[in-house]
Design a protein around this motif. Structure first.
Motif, PDB file in Angstrom:
ATOM      1  N   ALA A 110       0.833  -1.205   0.000  1.00 11.34           N
ATOM      2  CA  ALA A 110       0.000   0.000   0.000  1.00 11.34           C
ATOM      3  C   ALA A 110       0.867   1.254   0.000  1.00 11.34           C
ATOM      4  N   ILE A 111       1.945   1.228   0.755  1.00 12.97           N
ATOM      5  CA  ILE A 111       2.842   2.388   0.802  1.00 12.97           C
ATOM      6  C   ILE A 111       3.470   2.632  -0.564  1.00 12.97           C
ATOM      7  N   GLU A 112       3.998   1.575  -1.172  1.00 10.08           N
ATOM      8  CA  GLU A 112       4.647   1.739  -2.481  1.00 10.08           C
ATOM      9  C   GLU A 112       3.638   2.167  -3.548  1.00 10.08           C
ATOM     10  N   ALA A 113       2.457   1.549  -3.539  1.00 10.57           N
ATOM     11  CA  ALA A 113       1.424   1.915  -4.523  1.00 10.57           C
ATOM     12  C   ALA A 113       0.924   3.329  -4.273  1.00 10.57           C
ATOM     13  N   GLY A 114       0.812   3.732  -3.008  1.00 13.36           N
ATOM     14  CA  GLY A 114       0.370   5.079  -2.685  1.00 13.36           C
ATOM     15  C   GLY A 114       1.314   6.133  -3.237  1.00 13.36           C
ATOM     16  N   PHE A 115       2.607   5.935  -3.047  1.00 13.62           N
ATOM     17  CA  PHE A 115       3.578   6.883  -3.594  1.00 13.62           C
ATOM     18  C   PHE A 115       3.565   6.867  -5.117  1.00 13.62           C
ATOM     19  N   ARG A 116       3.497   5.677  -5.695  1.00 15.43           N
ATOM     20  CA  ARG A 116       3.510   5.563  -7.165  1.00 15.43           C
ATOM     21  C   ARG A 116       2.274   6.226  -7.775  1.00 15.43           C
ATOM     22  N   ASN A 117       1.103   6.009  -7.192  1.00 18.20           N
ATOM     23  CA  ASN A 117      -0.135   6.554  -7.747  1.00 18.20           C
ATOM     24  C   ASN A 117      -0.273   8.064  -7.517  1.00 18.20           C
ATOM     25  N   ALA A 118       0.329   8.571  -6.456  1.00 19.78           N
ATOM     26  CA  ALA A 118       0.241  10.005  -6.182  1.00 19.78           C
ATOM     27  C   ALA A 118       1.245  10.807  -7.008  1.00 19.78           C
ATOM     28  N   TRP A 119       2.277  10.155  -7.530  1.00 17.11           N
ATOM     29  CA  TRP A 119       3.360  10.866  -8.218  1.00 17.11           C
ATOM     30  C   TRP A 119       2.868  11.694  -9.406  1.00 17.11           C
ATOM     31  N   ALA A 120       1.974  11.166 -10.215  1.00 18.70           N
ATOM     32  CA  ALA A 120       1.528  11.888 -11.415  1.00 18.70           C
ATOM     33  C   ALA A 120       0.856  13.214 -11.043  1.00 18.70           C
ATOM     34  N   ALA A 121      -0.007  13.192 -10.036  1.00 21.66           N
ATOM     35  CA  ALA A 121      -0.692  14.422  -9.621  1.00 21.66           C
ATOM     36  C   ALA A 121       0.295  15.417  -9.014  1.00 21.66           C
ATOM     37  N   ILE A 122       1.235  14.927  -8.201  1.00 17.45           N
ATOM     38  CA  ILE A 122       2.242  15.805  -7.593  1.00 17.45           C
ATOM     39  C   ILE A 122       3.114  16.435  -8.674  1.00 17.45           C
ATOM     40  N   MET A 156       8.906  19.075  -3.364  1.00 26.32           N
ATOM     41  CA  MET A 156       8.863  17.821  -4.132  1.00 26.32           C
ATOM     42  C   MET A 156       9.856  16.818  -3.570  1.00 26.32           C
ATOM     43  N   PHE A 157      11.060  17.295  -3.295  1.00 23.71           N
ATOM     44  CA  PHE A 157      12.088  16.422  -2.728  1.00 23.71           C
ATOM     45  C   PHE A 157      11.649  15.877  -1.376  1.00 23.71           C
ATOM     46  N   SER A 158      11.124  16.756  -0.512  1.00 22.68           N
ATOM     47  CA  SER A 158      10.752  16.301   0.826  1.00 22.68           C
ATOM     48  C   SER A 158       9.576  15.335   0.794  1.00 22.68           C
ATOM     49  N   ALA A 159       8.596  15.583  -0.083  1.00 13.72           N
ATOM     50  CA  ALA A 159       7.420  14.703  -0.133  1.00 13.72           C
ATOM     51  C   ALA A 159       7.772  13.342  -0.707  1.00 13.72           C
ATOM     52  N   ILE A 160       8.544  13.323  -1.783  1.00 12.57           N
ATOM     53  CA  ILE A 160       8.815  12.055  -2.463  1.00 12.57           C
ATOM     54  C   ILE A 160       9.955  11.276  -1.817  1.00 12.57           C
ATOM     55  N   VAL A 161      11.019  11.950  -1.433  1.00 12.44           N
ATOM     56  CA  VAL A 161      12.196  11.243  -0.913  1.00 12.44           C
ATOM     57  C   VAL A 161      12.176  11.151   0.608  1.00 12.44           C
ATOM     58  N   VAL A 162      12.035  12.286   1.287  1.00 17.63           N
ATOM     59  CA  VAL A 162      12.161  12.291   2.747  1.00 17.63           C
ATOM     60  C   VAL A 162      10.989  11.570   3.404  1.00 17.63           C
ATOM     61  N   THR A 163       9.757  11.897   3.002  1.00 19.39           N
ATOM     62  CA  THR A 163       8.595  11.234   3.600  1.00 19.39           C
ATOM     63  C   THR A 163       8.636   9.734   3.346  1.00 19.39           C
ATOM     64  N   ARG A 164       8.954   9.326   2.124  1.00 25.28           N
ATOM     65  CA  ARG A 164       9.018   7.893   1.806  1.00 25.28           C
ATOM     66  C   ARG A 164      10.078   7.197   2.645  1.00 25.28           C
ATOM     67  N   THR A 165      11.219   7.824   2.815  1.00 24.48           N
ATOM     68  CA  THR A 165      12.288   7.228   3.633  1.00 24.48           C
ATOM     69  C   THR A 165      11.837   7.059   5.073  1.00 24.48           C
ATOM     70  N   PHE A 166      11.210   8.088   5.636  1.00 27.24           N
ATOM     71  CA  PHE A 166      10.719   7.989   7.014  1.00 27.24           C
ATOM     72  C   PHE A 166       9.681   6.882   7.149  1.00 27.24           C
ATOM     73  N   ILE A 167       8.714   6.823   6.228  1.00 31.36           N
ATOM     74  CA  ILE A 167       7.659   5.813   6.328  1.00 31.36           C
ATOM     75  C   ILE A 167       8.241   4.413   6.157  1.00 31.36           C
ATOM     76  N   ARG A 168       9.159   4.227   5.219  1.00 34.25           N
ATOM     77  CA  ARG A 168       9.789   2.914   5.046  1.00 34.25           C
ATOM     78  C   ARG A 168      10.554   2.499   6.294  1.00 34.25           C
ATOM     79  N   PHE A 169      11.221   3.454   6.914  1.00 36.24           N
ATOM     80  CA  PHE A 169      12.005   3.155   8.121  1.00 36.24           C
ATOM     81  C   PHE A 169      11.094   2.690   9.251  1.00 36.24           C
ATOM     82  N   PHE A 170       9.998   3.405   9.477  1.00 35.59           N
ATOM     83  CA  PHE A 170       9.104   3.059  10.582  1.00 35.59           C
ATOM     84  C   PHE A 170       8.168   1.908  10.252  1.00 35.59           C
ATOM     85  N   ARG A 171       8.006   1.584   8.976  1.00 36.95           N
ATOM     86  CA  ARG A 171       7.128   0.486   8.580  1.00 36.95           C
ATOM     87  C   ARG A 171       7.625  -0.844   9.129  1.00 36.95           C
TER      88      ARG A 171
END
Length: 195
Positions: A109-121, A163-178
């Motif tokens: 869900a996390i990976e699909a969420g980031f992938r699906n939101a990327w086009a709109a962002i 863009m950098f913080s939403a795509i890279v930093v947020t994803r890194t934090f969520i992956r770490f805590f997941r």
């Protein structure tokens, strides 16, 4: 000689006071946004809030490096870019919730969420970049307005950092805590667990 209809003088301390109040308003706004994100999105909201703090630090560091003079219009551009950063995180978090409701595992869900939101962002930020470029060009060549140039520059820098913080930093934090057992339950992602 003709006398002006209206004449006003603004002291330098009054201008400094307005800048200080604008910075305070920006800090209060950022705090309220962080509170909303944590209360509404729970763990992803907390991760997005941490990414927003990183975003603000990156943006201010870039402002110092260039150097960018923060006028009232420049602060307005920065505050608007905070809204863009929050918007990207809201899109990502809503997509993650949709995927979890659809029955995907947390990691998927996390990976699909980031992938699906990327086009709109990407699309919203690219259109903002185009607007900033047009504003900067107009303020440089046709209108000669330093205030508009400052707004366009701070907005451009802020959106790029967001863009950098939403795509890279947020994803890194969520992956770490997941990977933590504590955070594997979907309730921490704002989705009620199925019975």
């Amino acid at each position: 000689p003709l006398q002006p209809v209206f004449e006003d003088t603004v002291s330098p301390t009054l201008g400094a006071d307005f800048v200080e109040r604008s910075l305070l308003a920006g800090a209060v706004g950022l705090g309220l946004v962080i509170l909303f994100m944590v209360l509404f999105y729970r763990l992803p909201g907390l991760m997005a809030s941490l990414a927003l703090i990183v975003y603000a630090a990156i943006t201010m560091a870039i402002f110092k490096m260039l150097p960018v003079t923060l006028t009232l219009t420049g602060i307005g551009g920065f505050i608007l870019s905070v809204g863009m950063a929050v918007d990207a995180n809201v899109l990502i978090n809503e997509r993650i919730k949709e995927e979890l409701r659809g029955g995907r595992t947390l990691g998927a869900a996390i990976e699909a969420g980031f992938r699906n939101a990327w086009a709109a962002i990407r699309d919203s930020n690219v259109t903002t970049f185009i607007s900033c470029a047009i504003l900067y060009w107009l303020a440089s060549s046709i209108v000669e307005s330093p205030a508009v140039k400052g707004f366009a520059l701070t907005l451009f820098i802020g959106v790029a950092a967001s863009m950098f913080s939403a795509i890279v930093v947020t994803r890194t934090f969520i992956r770490f805590f997941r990977s933590s057992r504590f955070t594997r339950r979907s309730i921490w992602f704002g989705v009620a667990q199925k019975q």
